[in-house]
Design a protein around this motif. Structure first.
Motif, PDB file in Angstrom:
ATOM      1  N   UNK A   1      -5.378 -29.594 -10.711  1.00 57.95           N
ATOM      2  CA  UNK A   1      -5.819 -30.451 -11.817  1.00 57.95           C
ATOM      3  C   UNK A   1      -7.225 -31.004 -11.604  1.00 57.95           C
ATOM      4  N   UNK A   2      -7.570 -31.270 -10.343  1.00 57.39           N
ATOM      5  CA  UNK A   2      -8.912 -31.793 -10.066  1.00 57.39           C
ATOM      6  C   UNK A   2      -9.981 -30.742 -10.336  1.00 57.39           C
ATOM      7  N   UNK A   3      -9.663 -29.484  -9.962  1.00 54.70           N
ATOM      8  CA  UNK A   3     -10.603 -28.404 -10.249  1.00 54.70           C
ATOM      9  C   UNK A   3     -10.776 -28.259 -11.760  1.00 54.70           C
ATOM     10  N   UNK A   4      -9.663 -28.337 -12.501  1.00 53.90           N
ATOM     11  CA  UNK A   4      -9.722 -28.253 -13.957  1.00 53.90           C
ATOM     12  C   UNK A   4     -10.585 -29.364 -14.522  1.00 53.90           C
ATOM     13  N   UNK A   5     -10.414 -30.562 -13.976  1.00 50.51           N
ATOM     14  CA  UNK A   5     -11.204 -31.693 -14.458  1.00 50.51           C
ATOM     15  C   UNK A   5     -12.684 -31.495 -14.147  1.00 50.51           C
ATOM     16  N   UNK A   6     -12.966 -31.019 -12.915  1.00 50.48           N
ATOM     17  CA  UNK A   6     -14.361 -30.781 -12.526  1.00 50.48           C
ATOM     18  C   UNK A   6     -15.010 -29.754 -13.448  1.00 50.48           C
ATOM     19  N   UNK A   7     -14.261 -28.684 -13.758  1.00 48.58           N
ATOM     20  CA  UNK A   7     -14.771 -27.631 -14.642  1.00 48.58           C
ATOM     21  C   UNK A   7     -15.039 -28.203 -16.046  1.00 48.58           C
TER      22      UNK A   7
ATOM     23  N   UNK B   1     -15.758 -31.333 -16.788  1.00 47.74           N
ATOM     24  CA  UNK B   1     -16.957 -32.178 -16.723  1.00 47.74           C
ATOM     25  C   UNK B   1     -18.210 -31.311 -16.816  1.00 47.74           C
ATOM     26  N   UNK B   2     -18.195 -30.206 -16.050  1.00 41.71           N
ATOM     27  CA  UNK B   2     -19.333 -29.295 -16.047  1.00 41.71           C
ATOM     28  C   UNK B   2     -19.577 -28.723 -17.446  1.00 41.71           C
ATOM     29  N   UNK B   3     -18.487 -28.266 -18.075  1.00 40.28           N
ATOM     30  CA  UNK B   3     -18.625 -27.657 -19.406  1.00 40.28           C
ATOM     31  C   UNK B   3     -19.059 -28.687 -20.447  1.00 40.28           C
ATOM     32  N   UNK B   4     -18.570 -29.927 -20.311  1.00 38.38           N
ATOM     33  CA  UNK B   4     -18.993 -30.968 -21.254  1.00 38.38           C
ATOM     34  C   UNK B   4     -20.504 -31.167 -21.172  1.00 38.38           C
ATOM     35  N   UNK B   5     -21.043 -31.073 -19.943  1.00 34.64           N
ATOM     36  CA  UNK B   5     -22.500 -31.191 -19.792  1.00 34.64           C
ATOM     37  C   UNK B   5     -23.199 -30.000 -20.447  1.00 34.64           C
TER      38      UNK B   5
ATOM     39  N   UNK C   1      -8.572 -21.078 -25.359  1.00 35.44           N
ATOM     40  CA  UNK C   1      -8.385 -21.252 -23.913  1.00 35.44           C
ATOM     41  C   UNK C   1      -9.138 -22.473 -23.407  1.00 35.44           C
ATOM     42  N   UNK C   2     -10.399 -22.588 -23.814  1.00 31.71           N
ATOM     43  CA  UNK C   2     -11.195 -23.748 -23.399  1.00 31.71           C
ATOM     44  C   UNK C   2     -10.598 -25.038 -23.946  1.00 31.71           C
ATOM     45  N   UNK C   3     -10.148 -24.997 -25.198  1.00 31.53           N
ATOM     46  CA  UNK C   3      -9.569 -26.188 -25.813  1.00 31.53           C
ATOM     47  C   UNK C   3      -8.370 -26.676 -25.013  1.00 31.53           C
ATOM     48  N   UNK C   4      -7.553 -25.727 -24.542  1.00 29.75           N
ATOM     49  CA  UNK C   4      -6.377 -26.102 -23.744  1.00 29.75           C
ATOM     50  C   UNK C   4      -6.811 -26.725 -22.420  1.00 29.75           C
ATOM     51  N   UNK C   5      -7.801 -26.085 -21.779  1.00 29.46           N
ATOM     52  CA  UNK C   5      -8.320 -26.641 -20.516  1.00 29.46           C
ATOM     53  C   UNK C   5      -8.835 -28.065 -20.728  1.00 29.46           C
ATOM     54  N   UNK C   6      -9.653 -28.245 -21.767  1.00 26.14           N
ATOM     55  CA  UNK C   6     -10.215 -29.574 -22.051  1.00 26.14           C
ATOM     56  C   UNK C   6      -9.090 -30.589 -22.274  1.00 26.14           C
ATOM     57  N   UNK C   7      -8.109 -30.197 -23.077  1.00 26.17           N
ATOM     58  CA  UNK C   7      -7.038 -31.131 -23.414  1.00 26.17           C
ATOM     59  C   UNK C   7      -6.237 -31.506 -22.176  1.00 26.17           C
ATOM     60  N   UNK C   8      -5.944 -30.511 -21.318  1.00 25.01           N
ATOM     61  CA  UNK C   8      -5.179 -30.805 -20.099  1.00 25.01           C
ATOM     62  C   UNK C   8      -5.960 -31.753 -19.199  1.00 25.01           C
ATOM     63  N   UNK C   9      -7.271 -31.508 -19.094  1.00 26.58           N
ATOM     64  CA  UNK C   9      -8.083 -32.317 -18.187  1.00 26.58           C
ATOM     65  C   UNK C   9      -8.314 -33.725 -18.744  1.00 26.58           C
ATOM     66  N   UNK C  10      -8.323 -33.850 -20.066  1.00 26.06           N
ATOM     67  CA  UNK C  10      -8.689 -35.129 -20.678  1.00 26.06           C
ATOM     68  C   UNK C  10      -7.512 -35.818 -21.364  1.00 26.06           C
TER      69      UNK C  10
ATOM     70  N   UNK D   1     -16.296 -24.767 -32.032  1.00 27.02           N
ATOM     71  CA  UNK D   1     -14.892 -24.974 -32.393  1.00 27.02           C
ATOM     72  C   UNK D   1     -13.981 -25.444 -31.265  1.00 27.02           C
ATOM     73  N   UNK D   2     -14.366 -25.204 -30.006  1.00 29.85           N
ATOM     74  CA  UNK D   2     -13.455 -25.540 -28.903  1.00 29.85           C
ATOM     75  C   UNK D   2     -13.054 -27.017 -28.946  1.00 29.85           C
ATOM     76  N   UNK D   3     -14.009 -27.911 -29.239  1.00 27.88           N
ATOM     77  CA  UNK D   3     -13.728 -29.341 -29.273  1.00 27.88           C
ATOM     78  C   UNK D   3     -12.771 -29.720 -30.402  1.00 27.88           C
ATOM     79  N   UNK D   4     -12.808 -28.942 -31.477  1.00 27.43           N
ATOM     80  CA  UNK D   4     -11.918 -29.182 -32.620  1.00 27.43           C
ATOM     81  C   UNK D   4     -10.480 -28.835 -32.236  1.00 27.43           C
ATOM     82  N   UNK D   5     -10.304 -27.628 -31.655  1.00 29.15           N
ATOM     83  CA  UNK D   5      -8.955 -27.215 -31.270  1.00 29.15           C
ATOM     84  C   UNK D   5      -8.410 -28.108 -30.160  1.00 29.15           C
TER      85      UNK D   5
END
Lengths: 289, 316
Positions: free
Chosen positions: A21-27, A29-33, B109-118, B191-195
């Protein structure tokens, strides 16, 4: 991992010691930038003086001698106040008529019993799925027949009814206890008075959610106004920006393009940053679309 | 609620049976009248610009009108066969299929990653969500203006920062092998942020005690994702896939601003083809035929999304 630990300190007990989960979070953060880079470039390029030359145009470090020249140029080349006014007229016009149509239709579906209710309901439901965007060609012909080609009214008209808004209001009205209406009924309030004084005031959150979705989508609409509008002074922001970009691209005036883009997207971005929570929840609500 | 449902009405015994039915209908209509009046404004516009428009397309597809002034000729199904035989149209269909899959899969895929992380709400995750959501808000035309510079050969952002690592600098939008993938990047970014929002909403239905229990039983994060989270998110996936597919067919503003379908039709998508036929070639017949074919192709999807909708809405 210290930084990530600090950022994720309120994660559930289960995941606190796990690495994935930490790696996912780090990724993330990177992608958000990375996601912010186009906005960052827009801001930096807007303030970059022309003397920096084309080779520094992509530099994301801001110039030490920021200038407002690009904003002034964009303001002079593009007719932005006019585009802004046209877009505002279009969005307001659509929204006002929509409020009227979706309130009445939403009430009928929520509270009235009538012959053919299911049939008419499915007619509304189908409209959501028929992808009106695809119908630009016949709709342009219909608009032309009404004599509304090259008018702002022509841009607005296909959106006056909203199946999505009708369903949203139907849900909101259904949640209002009938006792309130019964009391008004005893007092002799007419149907329209009941809608106006009981249902509408109690459904303000739904109206504002719908307003956010409606204004955002029509503020950003491009292909349809491009087809309807011919006169330069009737262009909305999106069409104006595309013409402006095409003109400035020829002269490699990227700082001016960045400034023009900034002007077009600033109003919605600022509104979003102020009403963030409300925007996000409205967009989630629009999921029933 | 159905048409056949009898209305409970006091009808005098002396009324003959025939008249009985007529009275019943007219009374039924009378009680329904207020509802019809409330629905009228909406129905007028929906009929005009959705159902009327579909009727219009059906008719227009049967006629040919080469120039705006030329006489209108009935040509039957000629327009349909002309569109199907047009390599630009079949090319646009293939491009659109590649584009749909190539934008839907990564952005979901990215949307799922973002949602899980956030999924947890705190100041940091809210800021990150906002950053990922910003592209959703801006017009596609504005995104295209920014990406025009990002993809600009030699001086653009990509070449300035990454391109130098490559032996040959690609012309991102000018190379017909790359251009379609370049415009896909914009769509994914937008679109990733929307999904993500829909997955965030879906994740709220995952019970935390089940997650804790699975953790105590020794299930790692990936196992919990596979066996608890993903099954729970199934309806969200279905829904987002439908939205993403519809987006891939209905959003062509970036094609218009960045490539105009070029180079050599490599970024032409179906809706842009329709636009070209109608506005650039004044061929209403062909444009209508292409619209009709696209609508027909979307029918399967319509049925699918209809079911997703009906499940969420619960019917009237």
């Amino acid at each position: 991992m210290k930084l990530i630990d600090a950022l994720t300190k309120d994660t559930p007990l289960a995941t606190r010691r796990e690495i994935t989960p930490k790696l996912g979070f780090a990724l993330t953060v990177l992608l958000a930038l990375v996601w912010l880079i186009p906005f960052l470039w827009m801001g930096v390029a807007t303030l970059r003086p022309a003397s920096d030359g084309i080779n520094l145009m992509a530099e994301l470090m801001p110039s030490l001698k920021p200038t407002l020249d690009n904003i002034r140029d964009a303001w002079e080349i593009g007719d932005f106040p006019r585009y802004f006014l046209n877009t505002t007229i279009i969005c307001t016009g659509i929204l006002l008529v929509q409020f009227f149509t979706i309130t009445l239709a939403g009430f009928a579906f929520a509270r009235l019993d009538f012959a053919g209710k299911s049939l008419i309901f499915y007619l509304f439901l189908m409209q959501l799925m028929l992808v009106p965007v695809l119908l630009i060609v016949p709709n342009l012909r219909i608009i032309a027949q009404f004599g509304l080609y090259d008018t702002l009214a022509g841009v607005m008209m296909p959106f006056f009814a909203s199946a999505f808004g009708t369903f949203l209001m139907r849900q909101a009205f259904e949640a209002i206890p009938t006792e309130l209406e019964d009391a008004a009924l005893i007092d002799g309030a007419s149907l329209l008075q009941r809608i106006r004084h009981i249902y509408v005031p109690l459904s303000i959150p739904s109206f504002s959610a719908f307003a956010i979705i409606s204004v955002t989508s029509h503020w950003n609409d491009f292909l349809w106004p491009l087809m309807v509008i011919n006169s330069p002074d009737k262009r909305p922001l999106t069409v104006g920006l595309s013409v402006f970009t095409a003109t400035a691209e020829g002269t490699q005036a990227w700082g001016t393009i960045a400034a023009g883009t900034l002007m077009v997207i600033a109003p919605l971005l600022i509104t979003f940053l102020i009403f963030q929570k409300r925007f996000i929840s409205s967009f989630v609500t629009s999921g029933i679309k | 609620m159905s048409l056949a449902e009898p209305a409970a009405l006091p009808v005098a015994a002396s009324v003959p049976p025939r008249l009985h039915i007529v009275t019943r209908f007219s009374t039924r209509f009378k009680t329904s009248l207020p509802a019809y009046l409330l629905l009228l404004p909406s129905i007028v516009f929906l009929t005009l610009f959705t159902y009327g428009a579909i009727g219009r397309v059906l008719i227009d597809a049967l006629y040919q009108r080469a120039t705006p002034k030329a006489p209108v000729l009935f040509v039957g199904l000629d327009n349909i066969s002309a569109v199907l035989a047009d390599p630009a149209f079949t090319g646009a269909v293939i491009n659109n299929l590649i584009y749909a899959v190539g934008t839907a899969v990564p952005s979901i895929g990215l949307a799922l990653l973002f949602a899980l992380a956030l999924a947890r709400t705190n100041a940091v995750t809210s800021a990150l969500r906002a950053a990922l959501f910003l592209p959703v808000l801006i017009p596609m035309v504005a995104a295209s203006a920014l990406f025009l510079f990002i993809f600009l050969p030699n001086v653009g952002l990509l070449d300035y920062y990454i391109g130098r690592l490559l032996p040959v600098l690609p012309n991102w939008l000018g190379d017909s092998d790359i251009a379609l993938y370049a415009i896909m990047i914009i769509t994914i970014w937008k679109n990733a942020g929307y999904y993500m929002l829909f997955f965030l909403a879906g994740l709220q239905s995952v019970p935390e005690d089940v997650m804790e229990a699975a953790h105590l039983d020794g299930a790692g994060p990936l196992m919990r994702l596979r066996y608890i989270i993903l099954p729970e998110l199934k309806p969200t996936f279905l829904f987002v896939i439908v939205i993403a597919t519809l987006n891939a067919v209905t959003q062509v503003d970036h094609v218009f601003v960045m490539t105009k379908g070029g180079p050599s039709n490599s970024t032409n998508l179906v809706l842009f083809y329709i636009y070209q036929q109608a506005v650039e070639h004044y061929d209403i017949g062909k444009a209508s035929a292409a619209t009709l074919l696209t609508l027909a192709a979307l029918m399967g999807l319509t049925a699918l999304s209809f079911r997703t909708m009906a499940n969420r809405e619960g019917g009237p």
